[in-house]
Design a protein around this motif. Structure first.
Motif, PDB file in Angstrom:
ATOM      1  N   ALA A 268       0.583  -1.263   0.237  1.00 28.12           N
ATOM      2  CA  ALA A 268       0.197  -0.003  -0.047  1.00 28.12           C
ATOM      3  C   ALA A 268       0.716   1.515  -0.126  1.00 28.12           C
ATOM      4  CB  ALA A 268      -0.803   0.108   0.849  1.00 28.12           C
ATOM      5  N   ASP A 269       0.687   1.790  -0.876  1.00 31.04           N
ATOM      6  CA  ASP A 269       1.717   3.216  -1.248  1.00 31.04           C
ATOM      7  C   ASP A 269       0.420   4.677  -1.316  1.00 31.04           C
ATOM      8  OD1 ASP A 269       4.044   2.122  -1.367  1.00 31.04           O
ATOM      9  OD2 ASP A 269       3.807   0.732  -2.480  1.00 31.04           O
ATOM     10  N   VAL A 270       1.419   6.165  -0.988  1.00 35.20           N
ATOM     11  CA  VAL A 270       0.204   6.537  -0.890  1.00 35.20           C
ATOM     12  C   VAL A 270       1.700   7.458  -1.852  1.00 35.20           C
ATOM     13  CG1 VAL A 270      -0.581   8.898  -0.171  1.00 35.20           C
ATOM     14  CG2 VAL A 270      -1.090   6.659   0.901  1.00 35.20           C
ATOM     15  N   TYR A 271       1.340   8.492  -3.095  1.00 35.03           N
ATOM     16  CA  TYR A 271       2.947   9.201  -3.641  1.00 35.03           C
ATOM     17  C   TYR A 271       2.008  10.648  -3.814  1.00 35.03           C
ATOM     18  CZ  TYR A 271       3.832   4.558  -5.302  1.00 35.03           C
ATOM     19  OH  TYR A 271       3.793   3.573  -5.467  1.00 35.03           O
ATOM     20  N   ASN A 272       2.827  11.582  -2.937  1.00 37.00           N
ATOM     21  CA  ASN A 272       3.079  13.172  -3.106  1.00 37.00           C
ATOM     22  C   ASN A 272       1.379  13.039  -1.468  1.00 37.00           C
ATOM     23  OD1 ASN A 272       2.765  15.126  -3.216  1.00 37.00           O
ATOM     24  ND2 ASN A 272       1.808  15.693  -5.487  1.00 37.00           N
ATOM     25  N   VAL A 273       2.187  12.691  -0.464  1.00 39.48           N
ATOM     26  CA  VAL A 273       1.153  12.690   0.861  1.00 39.48           C
ATOM     27  C   VAL A 273       0.718  13.784   1.005  1.00 39.48           C
ATOM     28  CG1 VAL A 273       1.400  12.596   3.106  1.00 39.48           C
ATOM     29  CG2 VAL A 273       2.569  10.725   1.576  1.00 39.48           C
ATOM     30  N   PHE A 274       1.215  15.215   0.879  1.00 41.30           N
ATOM     31  CA  PHE A 274       1.179  16.692   0.897  1.00 41.30           C
ATOM     32  C   PHE A 274       0.422  16.980  -0.089  1.00 41.30           C
ATOM     33  CE2 PHE A 274       4.705  15.568   3.907  1.00 41.30           C
ATOM     34  CZ  PHE A 274       3.694  15.284   5.032  1.00 41.30           C
ATOM     35  N   ASN A 275       0.112  16.344  -1.316  1.00 39.18           N
ATOM     36  CA  ASN A 275      -0.212  16.393  -2.412  1.00 39.18           C
ATOM     37  C   ASN A 275      -0.317  18.088  -2.912  1.00 39.18           C
ATOM     38  OD1 ASN A 275      -2.800  16.538  -3.865  1.00 39.18           O
ATOM     39  ND2 ASN A 275      -4.725  17.477  -2.475  1.00 39.18           N
ATOM     40  N   LYS A 276       1.056  17.990  -2.786  1.00 45.04           N
ATOM     41  CA  LYS A 276       1.867  19.606  -3.972  1.00 45.04           C
ATOM     42  C   LYS A 276       1.386  19.546  -5.029  1.00 45.04           C
ATOM     43  CE  LYS A 276       6.086  22.061  -4.090  1.00 45.04           C
ATOM     44  NZ  LYS A 276       6.092  23.024  -2.973  1.00 45.04           N
ATOM     45  N   ASP A 277       0.536  20.838  -5.144  1.00 43.21           N
ATOM     46  CA  ASP A 277       0.603  21.146  -7.016  1.00 43.21           C
ATOM     47  C   ASP A 277       1.688  21.705  -6.947  1.00 43.21           C
ATOM     48  OD1 ASP A 277      -2.208  21.217  -5.873  1.00 43.21           O
ATOM     49  OD2 ASP A 277      -2.085  23.272  -5.399  1.00 43.21           O
ATOM     50  N   TYR A 278       1.953  20.942  -8.859  1.00 48.19           N
ATOM     51  CA  TYR A 278       3.414  21.554  -9.802  1.00 48.19           C
ATOM     52  C   TYR A 278       3.007  21.544 -10.690  1.00 48.19           C
ATOM     53  CZ  TYR A 278       4.605  16.141  -9.481  1.00 48.19           C
ATOM     54  OH  TYR A 278       4.290  15.147  -9.478  1.00 48.19           O
ATOM     55  N   TRP A 279       4.003  21.989 -11.728  1.00 46.89           N
ATOM     56  CA  TRP A 279       3.654  21.476 -13.048  1.00 46.89           C
ATOM     57  C   TRP A 279       4.904  21.219 -13.792  1.00 46.89           C
ATOM     58  CZ3 TRP A 279      -0.031  23.248 -15.941  1.00 46.89           C
ATOM     59  CH2 TRP A 279      -0.704  24.260 -15.585  1.00 46.89           C
ATOM     60  N   ASN A 280       4.905  20.379 -14.642  1.00 46.69           N
ATOM     61  CA  ASN A 280       6.146  19.361 -15.039  1.00 46.69           C
ATOM     62  C   ASN A 280       5.879  19.617 -16.866  1.00 46.69           C
ATOM     63  OD1 ASN A 280       7.339  17.109 -13.295  1.00 46.69           O
ATOM     64  ND2 ASN A 280       5.468  16.318 -14.184  1.00 46.69           N
ATOM     65  N   ALA A 281       7.895  19.464 -16.074  1.00 45.36           N
ATOM     66  CA  ALA A 281       8.160  20.376 -18.521  1.00 45.36           C
ATOM     67  C   ALA A 281       8.060  19.300 -19.216  1.00 45.36           C
ATOM     68  CB  ALA A 281       9.466  21.197 -18.443  1.00 45.36           C
ATOM     69  N   MET A 282       7.878  19.161 -19.941  1.00 43.52           N
ATOM     70  CA  MET A 282       7.909  17.611 -21.098  1.00 43.52           C
ATOM     71  C   MET A 282       8.869  18.267 -21.839  1.00 43.52           C
ATOM     72  SD  MET A 282       3.792  18.029 -22.856  1.00 43.52           S
ATOM     73  CE  MET A 282       3.822  15.880 -24.341  1.00 43.52           C
ATOM     74  N   SER A 283      10.074  16.794 -22.162  1.00 43.04           N
ATOM     75  CA  SER A 283      10.867  16.609 -22.530  1.00 43.04           C
ATOM     76  C   SER A 283      10.730  16.749 -24.283  1.00 43.04           C
ATOM     77  CB  SER A 283      11.566  15.519 -22.410  1.00 43.04           C
ATOM     78  OG  SER A 283      11.568  14.721 -22.238  1.00 43.04           O
TER      79      SER A 283
END
Length: 304
Positions: A268-283
């Motif tokens: 059982a895993d929870v990713y981004n526990v604190f629900n941080k907002d962020y943007w990703n740039a495409m490569s």
């Protein structure tokens, strides 16, 4: 009425854009001296790529032989150094509708990678230090008669350093951490961004993880992980960039015997526990997308 037809009635279905078939055969030989001080690895891989683009009806085929070499030398019981070289064949990108050559498949390309490093084993900890360089084809955005075309005329050169540490400081407690510096540049590209940083590629990345067994419950362990990714540009001209971020993950693993005595693992895993907002740039495209929010995943694995 078929399920596919029902979906298309409501606009939920879409035609398959493309399909890739990758096949290959690899052969490797490992040679060691009698005292195990030196180890040599010699090998190669024959790869074949077939790409079908349903939109344009085109088929792309490419094949190549990719050699691989490695040498490892043990300086003593705790320290060894190594060097390796390898090549690979990667399928080309499918051009999307942001460009005038929409539906075109870029040619498959070879990657070349060199790496040198050292490993230090103190018993409780294993530390690895490595330097590497990788060259591969890069996409170019060219303007012709006022229209933008995506091509594979350029190259990308990645050079970096990585340090990683893993170990068990005490029984039941395992730790792991790594830091990587990556200098990724456009090479042999258009003059307008020759030598610029590759979009969507941060210079710094790091991860730290700790896992703890729960002695009161046999087979149960919990873990915590921190992930860092530095700022990266969102375009080839290095005009705009997205900021860096730190996210946290939590997890648990439970190993037990299932039906018939088969070993089973419940995760059982929870990713981004604190629900941080962020943007990703495409490569591969000058664009950004919203990072994944808090996500929970449960899985069960067994072996027969």
């Amino acid at each position: 009425m078929s399920n596919a037809t029902k979906l298309n009635q409501f606009g939920w279905g879409a035609a398959l854009n493309d399909s890739n078939l990758l096949t290959g055969v690899a052969l490797t030989d490992v040679i060691s001296t009698k005292d195990d001080k030196w180890t040599f690895v010699v090998g190669g891989r024959y790869q074949h790529i077939k790409q079908n683009v349903n939109i344009s009806g085109k088929t792309y085929k490419e094949h190549a032989f990719s050699p691989a070499f490695a040498v490892i030398h043990k300086l003593n019981d705790k320290t060894s150094v190594y060097a390796n070289y390898m090549q690979g064949l990667t399928a080309g990108d499918l051009v999307d509708n942001n460009y005038a050559n929409d539906g075109e498949v870029l040619a498959p390309y070879k990657t070349k990678q060199f790496e040198v490093g050292a490993k230090f084993n103190t018993g409780k900890y294993l530390t690895t230090v490595s330097a590497f360089q990788m060259e591969q084809a890069g996409t170019l955005v060219e303007t012709r008669n006022g229209l933008k075309y995506l091509t594979s005329g350029g190259k990308v050169r990645n050079r970096g350093l990585e340090v990683s540490v893993a170990g068990e400081p005490r029984e039941g407690t395992r730790v792991m951490g790594s830091v990587m510096f990556l200098n990724s540049k456009y090479n042999k590209s258009l003059a307008s961004y020759e030598g610029n940083d590759v979009m969507g590629t941060p210079r710094w990345q790091a991860v730290a993880r700790v896992e703890q067994d729960i002695k009161s419950v046999e087979g149960l362990s919990v873990n915590l992980r921190a992930n860092y990714q530095g700022p990266s540009y969102i375009d080839q001209w290095n005009t705009y960039k997205v900021g860096g971020r730190v996210t946290w993950d939590l997890g648990a693993r439970y190993e037990f015997k299932g039906f018939g005595g088969h070993p089973m693992t419940l995760r059982a895993d929870v990713y981004n526990v604190f629900n941080k907002d962020y943007w990703n740039a495409m490569s591969n495209n000058p664009a950004v997308y919203v990072g994944k929010g808090r996500t929970a995943v449960v899985s069960l694995e067994t072996k027969f």
